[in-house]
Design an enzyme around this catalytic site. Structure first.
Site, PDB file in Angstrom:
ATOM      1  CB  SER A 174      11.422  -3.012   6.469  1.00 16.92           C
ATOM      2  OG  SER A 174      10.949  -1.769   6.920  1.00 16.92           O
ATOM      3  CG  ASP A 451       4.769  -4.431  11.120  1.00 14.86           C
ATOM      4  OD1 ASP A 451       5.094  -3.290  11.494  1.00 14.86           O
ATOM      5  OD2 ASP A 451       5.229  -4.968  10.093  1.00 14.86           O
TER       6      ASP A 451
END
Length: 534
Positions: A174, A451
């Site tokens: 991330s 995602d």
């Protein structure tokens, strides 16, 4: 003459000794008996300002696990939890996560370093605009490079864990994966190799593309109904009567929000829960929401079409779920006065200047630190899609909404201000970092097919030239059917796609580790030969 020869000879012996241990097999022959969570922790005196050392230092905390460490000269697996206090992420030191799994494979130690301004790693005693000036991208990246180059690790006082003598492998996910990518670009030649899971590399202030992977991956009947709900909310707030607007807010329990944009933002927030779904999850809030909307029973991974449901029923179902399941305790924060009610909406109110959210300068206020990062250099604000594109996020939410919040949270103090106010833009950031145009060296990228952060990654379908192609120096793995950072957790290996991606990634890192020892043994032998001749 002897004392000058002694150092390179001993060094060569150390490296060749490591080679003899590592080259035959990167796996330890016997699994160590010590399976405790931590081997220890340390404090590193980090520079507050890397361009002006005279400003001083602060205590940057770090933790390490040597369960699988092969001894001096063995690899260092580096990790930072990014925007989280490190004490909440110490499981990344273990082999239940990818950093620990790589350490197990290559006989490495895991070293976890806390990001400046989070947890116990605080340069100052409050988070004023002036004090936050040192929370800048160059300072953050320089922290980790300076740490790697100068730290004296308690478990290896020989000095053989220096990046010149052993491969440092930075693993990130991330936001920390984005730091991985930007370090490889801006501060090369310290870390030997990189693994970036879910890295957003192309800065965007108007990040409406965040919605697209969610729309593609979610149950399609739920998608259609959410698009209809958000369209209805936008129509009422943009062209409805004052009575209609208030009625809609009451229906969702948001009547205490005066700004329509705050209400629209709140109603769009549950969508972001899609990002959090992991293959190992058996129940998620997102699937709960879809089930409630349609009185159906979707699993978190199901993406087929369901039956059509009357829109009024859909709207009522979403409102009931939002008001009874999502909103309660969303804003509850006992240490903030006025935020203690079960159905408080204070955390959603961006215009109440008396709110403690605007005045809490304590170093425990992680939300303020993250807001600064977003306002200063990170951006990636989720917004509504263009008018000609179906949206599951309200179009009332645009970059102006976030920029106004930046101005309110971080008032100018003398010349001290945040990046956007000083002229930083997504374009200037991409000019600095390379954005989607990058040629990496020994950096592996992984992204989930569904995602939301994929839209800003090297695998983005919005990249002008299409998703970037994989190369030997910059391998790219797209993991089918999953969301964000699924390959970081061993529990997700129940999913075939995740398992294969993890195995491929670990094998690649292992090869790069071998390359380090092979290349450095040749260099040392050559240097030593030249030294002896002279």
């Amino acid at each position: 003459m002897l004392r000058y020869l002694l150092i390179p000879i001993l060094y060569l012996q150390v490296v060749l000794g490591v080679l003899s241990e590592v080259l035959p097999s990167l796996k330890p022959s016997v699994v160590p008996k010590n399976t405790s969570l931590l081997s220890g922790r340390g404090v590193f005196r980090q520079l507050i300002d890397h361009t002006h050392p005279e400003v001083g230092t602060f205590s940057q905390k770090y933790w390490f696990n040597t369960t699988y460490w092969g001894g001096p000269g063995s690899p260092i697996i580096f990790y930072t939890p990014g925007q989280h206090p490190a004490t909440n992420r110490l499981y990344y030191l273990t082999d239940t996560t990818l950093p620990g799994l790589i350490a197990k494979e290559v006989r490495g130690a895991v070293v976890l370093v806390e990001h400046r301004y989070f947890g116990e790693s605080q340069p100052f005693d409050n988070l004023s605009t002036s004090n936050l000036q040192y929370l800048a991208l160059d300072q953050v990246l320089a922290d980790f490079v300076h740490f790697a180059r100068t730290v004296e690790l308690p478990f290896d006082l020989s000095g053989n864990s220096h990046p010149l003598r052993t491969p440092w492998i930075w693993v990130g996910n991330s936001y920390s994966a984005t730091l991985v990518a930007w370090t490889e670009r801006l501060f090369p030649n310290t870390f030997w190799a990189y693994y970036a899971s879910g890295a957003a590399v192309n800065s965007m202030q108007d990040f409406w593309q965040f919605n697209y992977p969610t729309q593609q991956g979610m149950p399609q009947s739920c998608r259609s109904n959410l698009e209809a709900i958000i369209s209805h909310v936008d129509n009422v707030f943009l062209s409805g009567s004052p009575e209609q607007k208030q009625e809609l807010k009451i229906r969702f329990g948001l009547q205490d929000l005066s700004l329509l944009e705050d209400t629209a933002y709140a109603l769009s927030q549950p969508i972001i829960g899609w990002t959090l779904i992991q293959p190992s999850d058996t129940h998620t809030q997102f699937s709960e929401m879809c089930n409630a909307i349609e009185n159906a029973n979707f699993s978190s991974s199901r993406r087929d079409f369901g039956s059509k449901t009357n829109f009024q029923t859909v709207l009522d179902n979403y409102a009931d779920w939002f008001k009874t399941s999502y909103l309660p305790r969303l804003c509850e924060r006992p240490n903030y006065s006025g935020w203690t009610g079960r159905n408080s909406v204070q955390c959603l109110d961006t215009v109440n200047l008396s709110s403690q959210a605007f005045h809490d300068l304590s170093v425990q206020n992680d939300d303020r630190v993250w807001d600064w990062i977003a306002c200063n250099y990170f951006f990636f604000w989720q917004t509504g899609s263009p008018i000609d594109t179906p949206t599951i996020f309200s179009r009332l939410i645009d970059p102006v909404y976030y920029e106004r919040r930046c101005r309110l949270i971080f008032p100018k103090e003398g010349n001290a201000t945040y990046g956007i106010a000083a002229g930083v833009t997504d374009k200037s950031m991409n000019a600095l970092t390379g954005g989607w145009n990058r040629t990496g060296k020994r950096i592996l990228f992984t992204n989930g097919e569904f995602d939301p952060w994929r839209s800003a990654s090297v695998s983005s379908v919005f990249r002008p030239d299409g998703p970037m192609q994989s190369t030997s120096q910059q391998p790219i793995i797209l993991i089918k059917g999953v969301q964000h950072q699924a390959d970081m957790y061993v529990r997700n290996r129940i999913n075939k796609e995740v398992r294969e991606a993890m195995d491929t990634g670990i094998a690649q890192i292992s090869r790069w580790v071998l390359d380090f020892y092979t290349e450095n043994s040749k260099t040392l032998a050559h240097d030593l030969q030249g030294f002896c001749v002279h």
